[in-house]
Scaffold this motif. Structure first.
Motif, PDB file in Angstrom:
ATOM      1  N   SER A 177     -47.702 -11.893  11.019  1.00  0.00           N
ATOM      2  CA  SER A 177     -47.572 -11.274  12.636  1.00  0.00           C
ATOM      3  C   SER A 177     -47.588 -12.543  13.386  1.00  0.00           C
ATOM      4  N   LEU A 178     -46.668 -12.718  14.359  1.00  0.00           N
ATOM      5  CA  LEU A 178     -46.675 -13.637  15.430  1.00  0.00           C
ATOM      6  C   LEU A 178     -47.602 -13.133  16.424  1.00  0.00           C
ATOM      7  N   ASP A 179     -48.158 -12.010  16.636  1.00  0.00           N
ATOM      8  CA  ASP A 179     -48.839 -11.472  17.788  1.00  0.00           C
ATOM      9  C   ASP A 179     -49.678 -12.420  18.428  1.00  0.00           C
ATOM     10  N   GLY A 180     -49.869 -12.761  19.569  1.00  0.00           N
ATOM     11  CA  GLY A 180     -50.816 -13.268  20.142  1.00  0.00           C
ATOM     12  C   GLY A 180     -50.300 -14.650  20.957  1.00  0.00           C
ATOM     13  N   GLU A 181     -51.049 -15.641  21.318  1.00  0.00           N
ATOM     14  CA  GLU A 181     -50.393 -16.646  22.192  1.00  0.00           C
ATOM     15  C   GLU A 181     -50.139 -18.003  21.654  1.00  0.00           C
ATOM     16  N   ILE A 230     -45.562 -19.015  24.585  1.00  0.00           N
ATOM     17  CA  ILE A 230     -45.195 -17.705  24.231  1.00  0.00           C
ATOM     18  C   ILE A 230     -46.357 -16.767  23.863  1.00  0.00           C
ATOM     19  N   THR A 231     -46.050 -15.319  24.135  1.00  0.00           N
ATOM     20  CA  THR A 231     -47.059 -14.344  23.814  1.00  0.00           C
ATOM     21  C   THR A 231     -46.265 -13.516  23.177  1.00  0.00           C
ATOM     22  N   PHE A 232     -46.474 -13.195  21.973  1.00  0.00           N
ATOM     23  CA  PHE A 232     -45.708 -12.108  21.265  1.00  0.00           C
ATOM     24  C   PHE A 232     -46.469 -10.843  21.290  1.00  0.00           C
ATOM     25  N   GLU A 233     -46.098  -9.655  21.689  1.00  0.00           N
ATOM     26  CA  GLU A 233     -46.601  -8.341  21.625  1.00  0.00           C
ATOM     27  C   GLU A 233     -45.515  -7.485  21.042  1.00  0.00           C
ATOM     28  N   GLY A 234     -45.587  -7.439  19.571  1.00  0.00           N
ATOM     29  CA  GLY A 234     -44.579  -6.586  18.977  1.00  0.00           C
ATOM     30  C   GLY A 234     -43.195  -7.129  19.092  1.00  0.00           C
TER      31      GLY A 234
END
Length: 109
Positions: A8-12, A25-29
């Motif tokens: 997962s890349l989710d997070g900042e 970059i903040t990934f959310e889904g």
């Protein structure tokens, strides 16, 4: 499927640069957003294994001094050219279709 096996890349993430206020970059889904150097930005994310691209990139429209605007220009260009992403521990490397590194980010949280 293959998608779920990718970490997962989710997070900042914060760009690994000497800039005073580096892009984030903040990934959310399937969405991403963050700070581009001057403005806030947002985009759709398409990811399949190592393939990653940003679509429909938008941003607020503030003007800043020349240095942050140049950081932002390079960052947005890197997003537009991203075709692949590689995770190396807590480092995220974005690269173009030829594998050339465009930007490097460190996980913040």
């Amino acid at each position: 499927g293959a998608y779920s096996s990718a970490p997962s890349l989710d997070g900042e993430w914060r760009e690994a640069t000497r800039a005073l206020n580096p892009p984030t970059i903040t990934f959310e889904g399937n969405r991403a957003s963050g700070f581009a150097g001057c403005n806030r930005w947002f985009a759709q994310v398409t990811r399949d294994g190592d393939a990653l691209s940003f679509g429909g990139v938008g941003a607020t429209r503030m003007m800043c001094d020349a240095a942050p605007m140049e950081i932002e220009r390079r960052f947005v260009e890197a997003l537009a050219n991203t075709e692949m992403a590689r995770l190396d521990g807590d480092t995220l490397v974005l690269s173009d279709i030829a594998g050339a590194e465009l930007a490097r980010f460190l996980r913040v949280r």
